[in-house]
Enzyme design. Structure first.
Site, PDB file in Angstrom:
ATOM      1  CB  CYS A 214      -0.885   0.060   1.327  1.00  0.00           C
ATOM      2  SG  CYS A 214      -1.875   1.362   1.199  1.00  0.00           S
ATOM      3  CB  CYS A 217      -1.022   2.550   3.852  1.00  0.00           C
ATOM      4  SG  CYS A 217      -2.346   1.951   3.243  1.00  0.00           S
ATOM      5  CG  ASP A 218       2.825   1.502   4.470  1.00  0.00           C
ATOM      6  OD1 ASP A 218       2.359   1.734   5.227  1.00  0.00           O
ATOM      7  OD2 ASP A 218       2.978   0.045   4.082  1.00  0.00           O
TER       8      ASP A 218
END
Length: 517
Positions: A214, A217-218
């Site tokens: 992701c 996300c990261d």
């Protein structure tokens, strides 16, 4: 001859009609769930009130089935031991659904999963920096642990077990796990979706240390800032993530296995026009390499087989997700990719069955959207139960109005006093406290053992915060503690968590052999 200790005077010298210890003034209805209760607990008494998880008992009620929503039960209108709501799956969606359902006094039962671990995909995420309320960030496992504790605090029953089968064709619904079978008036499915991986030899070594599924996300992680990274895939997900991560990375390499991208024309144009993205067509990945963190990829040309290396500090998979919908396939409507179809945010094609999180989210797939989805599913379940007159009042403590001598399992000092004077069975008493970790471990173990002696043993759970006088009179110095009484005498006492076989061996000194192994 077995040695026996006389029971504490608070039990032996009091009657049920005029107990020495005052019972709570509030009398509430009693609930009858199936399976072991689960509650938050501690190894010694601490300050603060806590509503412990419900005790178990036998109860029958008539289920209302309005024709407008809930189909009629297929077997009988008299339903015993039916849960209000069962939640299958944990993670942000499952735990949030549990919090909202528990606060609505529905006493949800949550199956967290075992083989794949509880807590969902966030359990493999090192840093979560975009979840509201944590300005310094929080690790995925810590966030899930906090959500889990919050769900427990409000009275959710949590089982770290895999659900192996659900039957949504009958009313109430039937849910079978690896250890138990429950029936429920409503079900929330929060089993999520699994990010597809390449299965590289060193993939697990560098997972969350350079490899992620992701970018959204990261991507902002310090590990990737001003670094060269790779995104794998040629569809819309991969191209969107490649564009997104250019906000943080120095340069992005989009690795496409085929001769062309599969993304929409608009996304292809955005990628090809971005000077900070290089597209590598006909490129496969053989493995990753590095030290403590990812340092590069070993690539090969899918046409010629020619090999080369690419130095990158990050690699993001954008090759799609697989919804974990196998459990309900053929029972609720799915789309062509296997995602659950929902209406009004959470409702599936089966009335009373709701979906939460990535199981139906094909676009956002964020922890915060999954949590919001869990909230919607719980509120939808509450409305469904109320509209169909299915929600049953729940409580945990036996009272003069609800005590049933024929029931095997009980809770609270009133039940212990009554059983002490009237039961001809072995009485097994489990003393717990609200923040006791070992108590949570022992409850399902000890309940499972007691279940083997149906009709032969009486079980009572005592919360030492709610009934401190009983615990003091019994000489309980810490939790968990198990005491056993027979013929108004205490015959056994065990502290801490023991093996099932240890409890069986003691019980079988006083009762016939177990009904089941």
């Amino acid at each position: 001859m077995l040695s026996r200790t006389r029971a504490p005077s608070s039990l032996a010298h009091s009657t049920c009609e005029a107990p020495m210890i005052q019972l709570p003034a509030t009398v509430v209805q009693r609930r009858a769930p199936i399976g072991a209760p689960s509650a938050v607990g501690a190894c010694n008494p601490v300050a603060g009130r806590h509503r412990a998880a419900p005790a178990l008992a036998s109860r029958t009620r008539t289920v209302a089935t309005p024709a407008t929503a809930a189909p009629a039960a297929t077997s009988t209108q008299q339903v015993a031991d039916v849960e209000n709501v069962v939640i299958i799956g944990s993670g942000p969606a499952g735990y949030t659904a549990a919090i909202y359902a528990a606060r609505a006094n529905l006493k949800p039962v949550v199956f967290e999963g075992f083989r794949n671990g509880r807590g969902g995909q966030l359990m493999t995420t090192t840093e979560v920096e975009n979840f509201p309320g944590f300005p310094e960030g929080i690790t995925g496992p810590d966030l899930m642990d906090r959500m889990r504790k919050q769900a427990e605090r409000w009275g959710s029953e949590l089982y770290t077990e895999d659900v192996e089968q659900v039957d949504l064709s009958v009313r109430p619904f039937v849910i079978r796990s690896s250890d138990r079978e429950l029936r429920a008036h409503s079900v929330i499915i929060a089993t999520g979706a699994t990010a597809k991986r390449l299965g590289l030899p060193s993939e697990n070594t560098f997972w969350s240390r350079g490899i992620s599924a992701c970018a959204i996300c990261d991507g902002a992680s310090p590990l990737f800032k001003n670094a060269e990274v790779a995104v794998v895939g040629g569809g819309d997900s991969a191209t969107e993530e490649a564009v997104y991560v250019t906000k943080y990375a120095k340069h992005v390499h989009l690795l496409v296995r085929g001769e062309r991208m599969r993304a929409s024309k608009a996304m292809q144009d955005r990628v090809l026009a971005n000077p900070r993205i290089t597209v590598h067509f006909n490129t496969g990945i053989e493995d990753a390499f590095g030290g403590e963190v990812l340092q590069g990829l070993r690539l090969f040309d899918t046409r010629t087989g020619e090999k080369r290396s690419l130095d990158v500090q990050g690699m993001f998979y954008g090759i799609g997700h697989t919804p974990n919908s196998k459990l309900v396939a053929g029972q609720v409507e799915l789309d062509e990719a296997g995602y659950v179809k929902v209406a009004h945010g959470a409702a599936t094609s089966v009335p009373g069955v709701f979906s939460a999180g990535d199981l139906h989210d094909t676009e956002w797939r964020q922890a915060i959207t999954a949590a919001g989805s869990g909230c919607m599913a719980a509120l939808s379940a509450e409305r469904y139960l109320t509209a169909n007159n299915l929600a049953k009042a729940t409580s945990s403590i036996d009272t003069p109005e609800t005590f049933d001598l024929s029931a095997d399992k009980h809770k609270g000092q009133y039940a212990l006093r009554k059983l002490y004077h009237e039961s001809d069975r072995l009485i097994c008493v489990l003393y717990t406290s609200p923040t006791c970790g070992p108590c949570r471990t022992l409850k399902p173990i000890f309940n499972g053992v007691v279940d083997e002696y149906t009709g032969k043993v009486h079980y009572v759970e005592i919360d030492i915060e709610q009934d401190p006088e009983i615990a003091e009179a019994a000489g309980v110095m810490g939790t968990p503690t198990v005491q056993m009484f027979k013929d108004k005498a205490r015959v056994e006492q065990l502290s801490g968590v023991k093996m099932k076989k240890d409890y069986r061996a003691i019980i079988e000194k006083y009762v016939p052999a177990a009904v089941s192994a």
